[in-house]
Design a protein around this motif. Structure first.
Motif, PDB file in Angstrom:
ATOM      1  N   SER A   8       0.817  -1.216   0.000  1.00  0.00           N
ATOM      2  CA  SER A   8       0.000   0.000   0.000  1.00  0.00           C
ATOM      3  C   SER A   8       0.852   1.268   0.000  1.00  0.00           C
ATOM      4  O   SER A   8       0.310   2.375  -0.115  1.00  0.00           O
ATOM      5  N   GLY A   9       2.171   1.117   0.155  1.00  0.00           N
ATOM      6  CA  GLY A   9       3.053   2.277   0.172  1.00  0.00           C
ATOM      7  C   GLY A   9       3.181   2.935   1.530  1.00  0.00           C
ATOM      8  O   GLY A   9       3.804   3.990   1.659  1.00  0.00           O
ATOM      9  N   ARG A  10       2.621   2.319   2.564  1.00  0.00           N
ATOM     10  CA  ARG A  10       2.726   2.877   3.906  1.00  0.00           C
ATOM     11  C   ARG A  10       4.018   2.493   4.604  1.00  0.00           C
ATOM     12  O   ARG A  10       4.339   3.021   5.651  1.00  0.00           O
ATOM     13  N   LEU A  11       4.777   1.576   4.008  1.00  0.00           N
ATOM     14  CA  LEU A  11       6.052   1.145   4.570  1.00  0.00           C
ATOM     15  C   LEU A  11       7.063   1.028   3.444  1.00  0.00           C
ATOM     16  O   LEU A  11       6.811   0.336   2.452  1.00  0.00           O
ATOM     17  N   ASN A  12       8.175   1.718   3.592  1.00  0.00           N
ATOM     18  CA  ASN A  12       9.263   1.583   2.623  1.00  0.00           C
ATOM     19  C   ASN A  12      10.129   0.413   3.055  1.00  0.00           C
ATOM     20  O   ASN A  12      10.767   0.471   4.108  1.00  0.00           O
ATOM     21  N   PRO A  13      10.174  -0.653   2.264  1.00  0.00           N
ATOM     22  CA  PRO A  13      10.955  -1.822   2.655  1.00  0.00           C
ATOM     23  C   PRO A  13      12.448  -1.549   2.543  1.00  0.00           C
ATOM     24  O   PRO A  13      12.900  -0.799   1.672  1.00  0.00           O
ATOM     25  N   THR A  14      13.207  -2.174   3.416  1.00  0.00           N
ATOM     26  CA  THR A  14      14.661  -2.107   3.323  1.00  0.00           C
ATOM     27  C   THR A  14      15.118  -2.981   2.154  1.00  0.00           C
ATOM     28  O   THR A  14      14.358  -3.823   1.654  1.00  0.00           O
ATOM     29  N   VAL A  15      16.355  -2.797   1.747  1.00  0.00           N
ATOM     30  CA  VAL A  15      16.914  -3.651   0.697  1.00  0.00           C
ATOM     31  C   VAL A  15      16.908  -5.098   1.166  1.00  0.00           C
ATOM     32  O   VAL A  15      16.600  -6.015   0.400  1.00  0.00           O
ATOM     33  N   ASP A  16      17.214  -5.314   2.442  1.00  0.00           N
ATOM     34  CA  ASP A  16      17.194  -6.674   2.990  1.00  0.00           C
ATOM     35  C   ASP A  16      15.800  -7.292   2.868  1.00  0.00           C
ATOM     36  O   ASP A  16      15.662  -8.445   2.460  1.00  0.00           O
ATOM     37  N   MET A  17      14.772  -6.532   3.192  1.00  0.00           N
ATOM     38  CA  MET A  17      13.408  -7.053   3.087  1.00  0.00           C
ATOM     39  C   MET A  17      13.041  -7.336   1.635  1.00  0.00           C
ATOM     40  O   MET A  17      12.438  -8.365   1.326  1.00  0.00           O
ATOM     41  N   LEU A  18      13.404  -6.433   0.726  1.00  0.00           N
ATOM     42  CA  LEU A  18      13.134  -6.675  -0.697  1.00  0.00           C
ATOM     43  C   LEU A  18      13.840  -7.938  -1.177  1.00  0.00           C
ATOM     44  O   LEU A  18      13.274  -8.709  -1.963  1.00  0.00           O
ATOM     45  N   ALA A  19      15.054  -8.164  -0.703  1.00  0.00           N
ATOM     46  CA  ALA A  19      15.790  -9.375  -1.081  1.00  0.00           C
ATOM     47  C   ALA A  19      15.080 -10.618  -0.551  1.00  0.00           C
ATOM     48  O   ALA A  19      14.972 -11.628  -1.262  1.00  0.00           O
ATOM     49  N   ARG A  20      14.594 -10.553   0.678  1.00  0.00           N
ATOM     50  CA  ARG A  20      13.865 -11.690   1.249  1.00  0.00           C
ATOM     51  C   ARG A  20      12.583 -11.971   0.463  1.00  0.00           C
ATOM     52  O   ARG A  20      12.250 -13.134   0.186  1.00  0.00           O
ATOM     53  N   LEU A  21      11.880 -10.906   0.099  1.00  0.00           N
ATOM     54  CA  LEU A  21      10.643 -11.080  -0.664  1.00  0.00           C
ATOM     55  C   LEU A  21      10.936 -11.640  -2.052  1.00  0.00           C
ATOM     56  O   LEU A  21      10.233 -12.542  -2.522  1.00  0.00           O
ATOM     57  N   ALA A  22      11.965 -11.125  -2.702  1.00  0.00           N
ATOM     58  CA  ALA A  22      12.333 -11.619  -4.031  1.00  0.00           C
ATOM     59  C   ALA A  22      12.702 -13.094  -3.967  1.00  0.00           C
ATOM     60  O   ALA A  22      12.248 -13.891  -4.804  1.00  0.00           O
ATOM     61  N   THR A  23      13.512 -13.468  -3.002  1.00  0.00           N
ATOM     62  CA  THR A  23      13.900 -14.876  -2.850  1.00  0.00           C
ATOM     63  C   THR A  23      12.675 -15.746  -2.627  1.00  0.00           C
ATOM     64  O   THR A  23      12.535 -16.804  -3.244  1.00  0.00           O
ATOM     65  N   ALA A  24      11.790 -15.304  -1.752  1.00  0.00           N
ATOM     66  CA  ALA A  24      10.575 -16.075  -1.463  1.00  0.00           C
ATOM     67  C   ALA A  24       9.722 -16.263  -2.705  1.00  0.00           C
ATOM     68  O   ALA A  24       9.098 -17.314  -2.889  1.00  0.00           O
ATOM     69  N   MET A  25       9.714 -15.242  -3.583  1.00  0.00           N
ATOM     70  CA  MET A  25       8.877 -15.292  -4.790  1.00  0.00           C
ATOM     71  C   MET A  25       9.624 -15.804  -6.014  1.00  0.00           C
ATOM     72  O   MET A  25       9.143 -15.668  -7.143  1.00  0.00           O
TER      73      MET A  25
END
Length: 67
Positions: free
Chosen positions: A37-54
């Motif tokens: 929703s854009g209410r939280l800017n993810p860290t690079v670490d979080m984006l990496a975790r999400l990318a790996t998961a997906m």
């Protein structure tokens, strides 16, 4: 596109719920909701975790601006 848009787009391609993505990435569903929703800017670490998961690749770049 925002990072949240990209996360939502990939999650929907996989036909995953926010809860499924959260479980795969080791976070809470509310975090996924806030990122998308854009209410939280993810860290690079979080984006990496999400990318790996997906099963996706995270690519970052700095592009020159031409004035």
């Amino acid at each position: 596109m925002t990072p949240g848009d990209l996360v939502r787009e990939r999650r929907e391609e996989l036909r995953w719920s926010q809860a499924r993505l959260a479980n795969e990435a080791g976070t809470a569903q509310s975090v996924i909701s806030r990122i998308e929703s854009g209410r939280l800017n993810p860290t690079v670490d979080m984006l990496a975790r999400l990318a790996t998961a997906m099963h996706a690749e995270l690519t970052l770049g700095i592009l020159p601006r031409y004035y």
